[in-house]
Scaffold this motif. Structure first.
Motif, PDB file in Angstrom:
ATOM      1  N   SER A 267     -41.804   9.843 -78.654  1.00 42.41           N
ATOM      2  CA  SER A 267     -41.135  10.475 -77.523  1.00 42.41           C
ATOM      3  C   SER A 267     -40.900  11.957 -77.790  1.00 42.41           C
ATOM      4  O   SER A 267     -41.110  12.808 -76.912  1.00 42.41           O
ATOM      5  CB  SER A 267     -39.797   9.776 -77.242  1.00 42.41           C
ATOM      6  N   ALA A 268     -40.481  12.291 -79.016  1.00 37.55           N
ATOM      7  CA  ALA A 268     -40.210  13.682 -79.374  1.00 37.55           C
ATOM      8  C   ALA A 268     -41.485  14.518 -79.331  1.00 37.55           C
ATOM      9  O   ALA A 268     -41.480  15.654 -78.858  1.00 37.55           O
ATOM     10  CB  ALA A 268     -39.570  13.757 -80.755  1.00 37.55           C
ATOM     11  N   CYS A 269     -42.585  13.952 -79.833  1.00 38.62           N
ATOM     12  CA  CYS A 269     -43.860  14.671 -79.821  1.00 38.62           C
ATOM     13  C   CYS A 269     -44.327  14.914 -78.390  1.00 38.62           C
ATOM     14  O   CYS A 269     -44.851  15.991 -78.065  1.00 38.62           O
ATOM     15  CB  CYS A 269     -44.913  13.897 -80.592  1.00 38.62           C
ATOM     16  N   ASP A 270     -44.145  13.937 -77.532  1.00 41.36           N
ATOM     17  CA  ASP A 270     -44.540  14.083 -76.137  1.00 41.36           C
ATOM     18  C   ASP A 270     -43.784  15.237 -75.475  1.00 41.36           C
ATOM     19  O   ASP A 270     -44.374  16.038 -74.729  1.00 41.36           O
ATOM     20  CB  ASP A 270     -44.273  12.780 -75.383  1.00 41.36           C
ATOM     21  N   LYS A 271     -42.496  15.353 -75.759  1.00 45.69           N
ATOM     22  CA  LYS A 271     -41.694  16.422 -75.179  1.00 45.69           C
ATOM     23  C   LYS A 271     -42.132  17.795 -75.685  1.00 45.69           C
ATOM     24  O   LYS A 271     -41.895  18.808 -75.025  1.00 45.69           O
ATOM     25  CB  LYS A 271     -40.215  16.190 -75.494  1.00 45.69           C
ATOM     26  N   MET A 272     -42.783  17.826 -76.872  1.00 48.59           N
ATOM     27  CA  MET A 272     -43.255  19.086 -77.434  1.00 48.59           C
ATOM     28  C   MET A 272     -44.717  19.357 -77.090  1.00 48.59           C
ATOM     29  O   MET A 272     -45.313  20.312 -77.601  1.00 48.59           O
ATOM     30  CB  MET A 272     -43.046  19.087 -78.946  1.00 48.59           C
ATOM     31  N   GLY A 273     -45.299  18.491 -76.256  1.00 50.66           N
ATOM     32  CA  GLY A 273     -46.667  18.718 -75.806  1.00 50.66           C
ATOM     33  C   GLY A 273     -47.745  18.214 -76.734  1.00 50.66           C
ATOM     34  O   GLY A 273     -48.931  18.524 -76.547  1.00 50.66           O
ATOM     35  N   VAL A 274     -47.361  17.440 -77.748  1.00 51.28           N
ATOM     36  CA  VAL A 274     -48.334  16.879 -78.689  1.00 51.28           C
ATOM     37  C   VAL A 274     -48.801  15.520 -78.180  1.00 51.28           C
ATOM     38  O   VAL A 274     -47.974  14.655 -77.866  1.00 51.28           O
ATOM     39  CB  VAL A 274     -47.727  16.734 -80.099  1.00 51.28           C
ATOM     40  N   LYS A 275     -50.098  15.321 -78.106  1.00 50.76           N
ATOM     41  CA  LYS A 275     -50.652  14.053 -77.638  1.00 50.76           C
ATOM     42  C   LYS A 275     -50.718  13.076 -78.810  1.00 50.76           C
ATOM     43  O   LYS A 275     -51.466  13.290 -79.759  1.00 50.76           O
ATOM     44  CB  LYS A 275     -52.045  14.266 -77.045  1.00 50.76           C
ATOM     45  N   MET A 276     -49.923  12.003 -78.743  1.00 55.71           N
ATOM     46  CA  MET A 276     -49.848  11.052 -79.848  1.00 55.71           C
ATOM     47  C   MET A 276     -50.363   9.675 -79.452  1.00 55.71           C
ATOM     48  O   MET A 276     -50.032   9.163 -78.382  1.00 55.71           O
ATOM     49  CB  MET A 276     -48.410  10.910 -80.357  1.00 55.71           C
ATOM     50  N   LEU A 277     -51.130   9.091 -80.369  1.00 57.70           N
ATOM     51  CA  LEU A 277     -51.481   7.677 -80.312  1.00 57.70           C
ATOM     52  C   LEU A 277     -50.683   6.970 -81.393  1.00 57.70           C
ATOM     53  O   LEU A 277     -50.634   7.428 -82.538  1.00 57.70           O
ATOM     54  CB  LEU A 277     -52.971   7.456 -80.555  1.00 57.70           C
ATOM     55  N   LEU A 278     -50.046   5.867 -81.044  1.00 55.57           N
ATOM     56  CA  LEU A 278     -49.314   5.077 -82.027  1.00 55.57           C
ATOM     57  C   LEU A 278     -50.149   3.847 -82.366  1.00 55.57           C
ATOM     58  O   LEU A 278     -50.450   3.036 -81.489  1.00 55.57           O
ATOM     59  CB  LEU A 278     -47.952   4.677 -81.480  1.00 55.57           C
ATOM     60  N   PHE A 279     -50.540   3.731 -83.634  1.00 51.79           N
ATOM     61  CA  PHE A 279     -51.333   2.596 -84.096  1.00 51.79           C
ATOM     62  C   PHE A 279     -50.407   1.568 -84.727  1.00 51.79           C
ATOM     63  O   PHE A 279     -49.566   1.905 -85.559  1.00 51.79           O
ATOM     64  CB  PHE A 279     -52.368   3.049 -85.119  1.00 51.79           C
ATOM     65  N   GLU A 280     -50.562   0.308 -84.322  1.00 60.00           N
ATOM     66  CA  GLU A 280     -49.840  -0.813 -84.938  1.00 60.00           C
ATOM     67  C   GLU A 280     -50.873  -1.780 -85.503  1.00 60.00           C
ATOM     68  O   GLU A 280     -51.865  -2.096 -84.838  1.00 60.00           O
ATOM     69  CB  GLU A 280     -48.982  -1.542 -83.903  1.00 60.00           C
TER      70      GLU A 280
ATOM     71  N   ILE B 234     -51.931  10.901 -84.705  1.00 58.85           N
ATOM     72  CA  ILE B 234     -52.001   9.438 -84.755  1.00 58.85           C
ATOM     73  C   ILE B 234     -51.004   8.991 -85.810  1.00 58.85           C
ATOM     74  O   ILE B 234     -51.108   9.366 -86.979  1.00 58.85           O
ATOM     75  CB  ILE B 234     -53.410   8.921 -85.090  1.00 58.85           C
ATOM     76  N   ASP B 235     -50.010   8.218 -85.381  1.00 56.58           N
ATOM     77  CA  ASP B 235     -48.952   7.744 -86.269  1.00 56.58           C
ATOM     78  C   ASP B 235     -49.171   6.255 -86.513  1.00 56.58           C
ATOM     79  O   ASP B 235     -49.246   5.470 -85.564  1.00 56.58           O
ATOM     80  CB  ASP B 235     -47.590   7.996 -85.621  1.00 56.58           C
ATOM     81  N   PHE B 236     -49.252   5.863 -87.790  1.00 54.93           N
ATOM     82  CA  PHE B 236     -49.637   4.494 -88.154  1.00 54.93           C
ATOM     83  C   PHE B 236     -48.419   3.656 -88.530  1.00 54.93           C
ATOM     84  O   PHE B 236     -47.588   4.063 -89.344  1.00 54.93           O
ATOM     85  CB  PHE B 236     -50.628   4.529 -89.322  1.00 54.93           C
ATOM     86  N   HIS B 237     -48.346   2.462 -87.917  1.00 52.44           N
ATOM     87  CA  HIS B 237     -47.234   1.538 -88.126  1.00 52.44           C
ATOM     88  C   HIS B 237     -47.750   0.124 -88.405  1.00 52.44           C
ATOM     89  O   HIS B 237     -48.938  -0.156 -88.271  1.00 52.44           O
ATOM     90  CB  HIS B 237     -46.331   1.503 -86.886  1.00 52.44           C
ATOM     91  N   ALA B 238     -46.807  -0.766 -88.745  1.00 51.98           N
ATOM     92  CA  ALA B 238     -47.118  -2.187 -88.936  1.00 51.98           C
ATOM     93  C   ALA B 238     -45.977  -3.020 -88.369  1.00 51.98           C
ATOM     94  O   ALA B 238     -44.890  -2.493 -88.086  1.00 51.98           O
ATOM     95  CB  ALA B 238     -47.312  -2.501 -90.419  1.00 51.98           C
ATOM     96  N   GLY B 239     -46.219  -4.307 -88.206  1.00 52.97           N
ATOM     97  CA  GLY B 239     -45.171  -5.202 -87.741  1.00 52.97           C
ATOM     98  C   GLY B 239     -44.117  -5.412 -88.820  1.00 52.97           C
ATOM     99  O   GLY B 239     -44.367  -5.199 -90.006  1.00 52.97           O
ATOM    100  N   GLY B 240     -42.933  -5.819 -88.412  1.00 59.75           N
ATOM    101  CA  GLY B 240     -41.857  -6.040 -89.372  1.00 59.75           C
ATOM    102  C   GLY B 240     -41.422  -7.487 -89.424  1.00 59.75           C
ATOM    103  O   GLY B 240     -41.798  -8.305 -88.585  1.00 59.75           O
ATOM    104  N   ALA B 241     -40.635  -7.816 -90.441  1.00 57.58           N
ATOM    105  CA  ALA B 241     -40.026  -9.144 -90.576  1.00 57.58           C
ATOM    106  C   ALA B 241     -41.052 -10.267 -90.496  1.00 57.58           C
ATOM    107  O   ALA B 241     -40.890 -11.231 -89.739  1.00 57.58           O
ATOM    108  CB  ALA B 241     -38.942  -9.337 -89.520  1.00 57.58           C
ATOM    109  N   SER B 242     -42.128 -10.152 -91.271  1.00 55.98           N
ATOM    110  CA  SER B 242     -43.186 -11.172 -91.354  1.00 55.98           C
ATOM    111  C   SER B 242     -43.970 -11.356 -90.062  1.00 55.98           C
ATOM    112  O   SER B 242     -44.664 -12.350 -89.886  1.00 55.98           O
ATOM    113  CB  SER B 242     -42.615 -12.539 -91.786  1.00 55.98           C
ATOM    114  N   ARG B 243     -43.872 -10.392 -89.161  1.00 56.40           N
ATOM    115  CA  ARG B 243     -44.624 -10.485 -87.902  1.00 56.40           C
ATOM    116  C   ARG B 243     -45.869  -9.600 -87.993  1.00 56.40           C
ATOM    117  O   ARG B 243     -45.772  -8.392 -88.166  1.00 56.40           O
ATOM    118  CB  ARG B 243     -43.739 -10.120 -86.710  1.00 56.40           C
ATOM    119  N   PHE B 244     -47.015 -10.212 -87.844  1.00 60.36           N
ATOM    120  CA  PHE B 244     -48.306  -9.550 -88.050  1.00 60.36           C
ATOM    121  C   PHE B 244     -48.854  -9.051 -86.712  1.00 60.36           C
ATOM    122  O   PHE B 244     -49.077  -9.844 -85.787  1.00 60.36           O
ATOM    123  CB  PHE B 244     -49.295 -10.536 -88.682  1.00 60.36           C
ATOM    124  N   ASN B 245     -49.060  -7.760 -86.614  1.00 56.27           N
ATOM    125  CA  ASN B 245     -49.615  -7.162 -85.405  1.00 56.27           C
ATOM    126  C   ASN B 245     -51.137  -7.140 -85.460  1.00 56.27           C
ATOM    127  O   ASN B 245     -51.726  -6.700 -86.461  1.00 56.27           O
ATOM    128  CB  ASN B 245     -49.127  -5.718 -85.245  1.00 56.27           C
TER     129      ASN B 245
END
Length: 322
Positions: A188-201, A140-151
């Motif tokens: 995308s890279a993790c998917d090609k290596m068979g790793v199941k990823m969820l991207l959290f924003e 699970i890879d954790f991200h946030a919005g950029g440039a004052s944009r709130f996700n």
């Protein structure tokens, strides 16, 4: 990886039942100061999968870093079975400078799989895939919005993937967005290596939001509980949300430059024709209303006080289901 084997990262071995912090050092600042990236590994003696919780791929997305930090502080990363790897800050250069990019100006999330002899960002991408990801089953890879944009808190997965859909259901964020892989991205890279990823924003850059952090932590608890990895001494996750699955969405853009006053917030449902913002000039000459082009959920809202013509101000769902 083998479910009860020795785990090796950067030449350091971690046996079942061991805890170890492995330091990743790829480069230094121009001042010759070393920048160390801690990779925190916790292993149970009981066999099980390996899960990676990562954040700070963009150095200014601090809310994700806080979610992984709290995972460590609350000892949620000490698994009942299996292995948990935490990397709270991948882009330590950007974190130091409170910047999205690497010092070479590159976006780390666009240079995967990287190169051992490439640019600084490319080298980091290479070593993450070479040294860490081969040990991982789920991420699970954790991200946030950029440039004052709130996700609004959301999980992003590719469409038509039943296993990722099931894992997203388990995490159970308020929103799940179907989005295709971006070339050069970590996902995308993790998917090609068979790793199941969820991207959290969730949230926005250079900001920590309690509600976003709470959603991230509760999702992690549910995820670990699903794999029977949640430490039994920890309080179980809260009741599930009513997740909204978004198939299609579009950006509402400013038709005028001026002072921006939003009438709604990320996560709200709006009706077609509803006034969702007002754009004015500073001299009292005009006041332009921004109306929702269709009914749907606001999954990203611009928090800036000033906008220019063409700026993205809201990300609005067009097709959704429960």
């Amino acid at each position: 990886m083998a479910i009860n084997s020795t785990l090796t990262i950067l030449g350091e071995e971690v046996l079942p039942g061991e805890s170890k912090t492995i330091t990743m050092e790829i480069a230094r600042l121009h001042t010759m100061t070393k920048l160390k990236i801690p990779i925190i590994v916790e292993r149970s003696k009981i066999p099980g999968p390996t899960i990676l919780f990562s954040a700070g791929l963009h150095g200014d997305e601090i809310n994700g870093i806080e979610i992984v930090r709290q995972t460590i502080v609350r000892k949620l990363n000490k698994p009942k079975r299996g292995t948990i790897i935490c990397i709270p800050v991948i882009n330590i250069f950007g974190f130091v400078n409170q910047s999205r990019e690497f010092p070479d100006g590159r976006d780390l999330n666009r240079v995967f799989p990287g190169s051992k002899k490439g640019s600084l960002a490319s080298r980091f991408a290479y070593y993450i895939l070479e040294e860490v990801i081969p040990n991982v089953d789920y991420c699970i890879d954790f991200h946030a919005g950029g440039a004052s944009r709130f996700n609004a808190p959301q999980i992003r997965i590719v469409p038509n993937n039943a296993e990722l859909k099931e894992l997203s259901d388990v995490f159970n964020a308020p929103f799940t967005l179907y989005s295709k892989h971006i070339p050069g991205s970590f996902r995308s890279a993790c998917d090609k290596m068979g790793v199941k990823m969820l991207l959290f924003e969730g949230g926005k850059s250079l900001d920590i939001n309690h509600d976003i952090t709470h959603e991230g932590i509760q999702g992690i608890k549910r995820f670990l509980q699903h794999f029977d990895m949640l430490n039994p001494h920890k309080k179980g996750p809260v009741a599930n949300n009513d997740t909204v699955y978004i198939d299609k969405s579009s950006w509402v853009r400013a038709r005028h430059s001026g002072l921006f006053q939003s009438k709604i917030k990320a996560g709200d449902f709006v009706h077609k024709g509803e006034v969702i913002a007002v754009i004015t000039d500073p001299f009292g000459k005009f006041e332009h209303k921004v109306k929702a082009p269709n009914g749907g959920y606001i999954i990203n809202a611009n928090d800036g006080a000033i906008v220019y013509q063409g700026d993205a101000i809201f990300h609005l769902s067009q097709s959704y289901q429960f």
